[in-house]
Design a protein around this motif. Sequence first.
Motif, PDB file in Angstrom:
ATOM      1  N   ILE A   9      38.910  38.744  35.641  1.00 52.54           N
ATOM      2  CA  ILE A   9      39.574  37.676  36.378  1.00 52.54           C
ATOM      3  C   ILE A   9      38.513  36.767  36.964  1.00 52.54           C
ATOM      4  O   ILE A   9      37.590  37.226  37.640  1.00 52.54           O
ATOM      5  CB  ILE A   9      40.457  38.244  37.510  1.00 52.54           C
ATOM      6  CG1 ILE A   9      41.472  39.239  36.941  1.00 52.54           C
ATOM      7  CG2 ILE A   9      41.147  37.127  38.277  1.00 52.54           C
ATOM      8  CD1 ILE A   9      42.170  40.064  37.997  1.00 52.54           C
ATOM      9  N   TYR A  10      38.647  35.473  36.689  1.00 53.78           N
ATOM     10  CA  TYR A  10      37.734  34.481  37.252  1.00 53.78           C
ATOM     11  C   TYR A  10      38.405  33.849  38.464  1.00 53.78           C
ATOM     12  O   TYR A  10      39.581  33.515  38.426  1.00 53.78           O
ATOM     13  CB  TYR A  10      37.408  33.395  36.214  1.00 53.78           C
ATOM     14  CG  TYR A  10      36.636  33.916  35.036  1.00 53.78           C
ATOM     15  CD1 TYR A  10      35.250  33.903  35.032  1.00 53.78           C
ATOM     16  CD2 TYR A  10      37.296  34.440  33.924  1.00 53.78           C
ATOM     17  CE1 TYR A  10      34.529  34.381  33.946  1.00 53.78           C
ATOM     18  CE2 TYR A  10      36.580  34.925  32.831  1.00 53.78           C
ATOM     19  CZ  TYR A  10      35.208  34.893  32.852  1.00 53.78           C
ATOM     20  OH  TYR A  10      34.505  35.369  31.780  1.00 53.78           O
ATOM     21  N   ASN A  11      37.649  33.680  39.515  1.00 59.15           N
ATOM     22  CA  ASN A  11      38.175  33.117  40.749  1.00 59.15           C
ATOM     23  C   ASN A  11      38.098  31.589  40.695  1.00 59.15           C
ATOM     24  O   ASN A  11      37.254  30.974  41.350  1.00 59.15           O
ATOM     25  CB  ASN A  11      37.403  33.672  41.954  1.00 59.15           C
ATOM     26  CG  ASN A  11      38.109  33.395  43.255  1.00 59.15           C
ATOM     27  OD1 ASN A  11      39.272  33.016  43.265  1.00 59.15           O
ATOM     28  ND2 ASN A  11      37.404  33.591  44.348  1.00 59.15           N
ATOM     29  N   VAL A  12      38.955  31.003  39.868  1.00 57.52           N
ATOM     30  CA  VAL A  12      39.006  29.548  39.697  1.00 57.52           C
ATOM     31  C   VAL A  12      40.460  29.097  39.739  1.00 57.52           C
ATOM     32  O   VAL A  12      41.380  29.890  39.630  1.00 57.52           O
ATOM     33  CB  VAL A  12      38.366  29.097  38.359  1.00 57.52           C
ATOM     34  CG1 VAL A  12      36.881  29.386  38.349  1.00 57.52           C
ATOM     35  CG2 VAL A  12      39.056  29.735  37.178  1.00 57.52           C
ATOM     36  N   ILE A  13      40.620  27.792  39.877  1.00 58.15           N
ATOM     37  CA  ILE A  13      41.960  27.206  39.843  1.00 58.15           C
ATOM     38  C   ILE A  13      41.994  26.224  38.691  1.00 58.15           C
ATOM     39  O   ILE A  13      41.148  25.334  38.624  1.00 58.15           O
ATOM     40  CB  ILE A  13      42.300  26.505  41.175  1.00 58.15           C
ATOM     41  CG1 ILE A  13      42.295  27.543  42.295  1.00 58.15           C
ATOM     42  CG2 ILE A  13      43.646  25.799  41.085  1.00 58.15           C
ATOM     43  CD1 ILE A  13      42.537  26.987  43.662  1.00 58.15           C
ATOM     44  N   PRO A  14      42.927  26.344  37.772  1.00 63.46           N
ATOM     45  CA  PRO A  14      43.958  27.382  37.667  1.00 63.46           C
ATOM     46  C   PRO A  14      43.337  28.739  37.323  1.00 63.46           C
ATOM     47  O   PRO A  14      42.231  28.797  36.789  1.00 63.46           O
ATOM     48  CB  PRO A  14      44.847  26.884  36.519  1.00 63.46           C
ATOM     49  CG  PRO A  14      43.972  26.020  35.699  1.00 63.46           C
ATOM     50  CD  PRO A  14      42.963  25.414  36.634  1.00 63.46           C
ATOM     51  N   PRO A  15      44.064  29.806  37.630  1.00 64.09           N
ATOM     52  CA  PRO A  15      43.537  31.152  37.391  1.00 64.09           C
ATOM     53  C   PRO A  15      43.143  31.350  35.924  1.00 64.09           C
ATOM     54  O   PRO A  15      43.801  30.852  35.015  1.00 64.09           O
ATOM     55  CB  PRO A  15      44.702  32.075  37.756  1.00 64.09           C
ATOM     56  CG  PRO A  15      45.607  31.250  38.585  1.00 64.09           C
ATOM     57  CD  PRO A  15      45.408  29.833  38.180  1.00 64.09           C
ATOM     58  N   LYS A  16      42.070  32.061  35.710  1.00 67.02           N
ATOM     59  CA  LYS A  16      41.588  32.337  34.356  1.00 67.02           C
ATOM     60  C   LYS A  16      41.371  33.837  34.222  1.00 67.02           C
ATOM     61  O   LYS A  16      40.692  34.451  35.036  1.00 67.02           O
ATOM     62  CB  LYS A  16      40.281  31.587  34.107  1.00 67.02           C
ATOM     63  CG  LYS A  16      39.683  31.825  32.747  1.00 67.02           C
ATOM     64  CD  LYS A  16      38.379  31.041  32.603  1.00 67.02           C
ATOM     65  CE  LYS A  16      37.679  31.407  31.321  1.00 67.02           C
ATOM     66  NZ  LYS A  16      36.406  30.699  31.148  1.00 67.02           N
ATOM     67  N   VAL A  17      41.973  34.408  33.193  1.00 67.60           N
ATOM     68  CA  VAL A  17      41.842  35.837  32.905  1.00 67.60           C
ATOM     69  C   VAL A  17      41.462  35.978  31.438  1.00 67.60           C
ATOM     70  O   VAL A  17      42.042  35.328  30.572  1.00 67.60           O
ATOM     71  CB  VAL A  17      43.165  36.593  33.177  1.00 67.60           C
ATOM     72  CG1 VAL A  17      43.027  38.061  32.835  1.00 67.60           C
ATOM     73  CG2 VAL A  17      43.593  36.424  34.625  1.00 67.60           C
TER      74      VAL A  17
END
Length: 125
Positions: free
Chosen positions: A84-92
Amino acid sequence: MNKDALIKECSECKLKQESKKQLCHVCITQKTIRGKWKLVIIWLLRDDRKRFSQLERMIPDITQSYLTRQLRELEQSGLVKRKIYNVIPPKVEYSLTEKGNSFLEVMEVMEEWGQKYLQEILSEV
């Protein structure tokens, strides 16, 4: 299938002891990869990690909820890891673990068998 569920299911197995000795390892493998799309997911992850939406596009007949369930079960089995990447929008992103990569040897043999089988079927037509 998580480890506790697998252990419970195997301990409740109704097979005779002699049959268990012969079939247990095959049965565990089957229980770990059972599911309509698990083998396909593993095969799609063989080259590189994929985002959920990529997998969803690559398997057009799968529903979002079923893909989620299959990925979670593969993660619980230790064949797939989720980052899980802590970015917006969420990235998995999903990728194979070392254990998942080791299963590719089995999948490659299955692919070879499938190719030969298909050739036999087509030659009979």
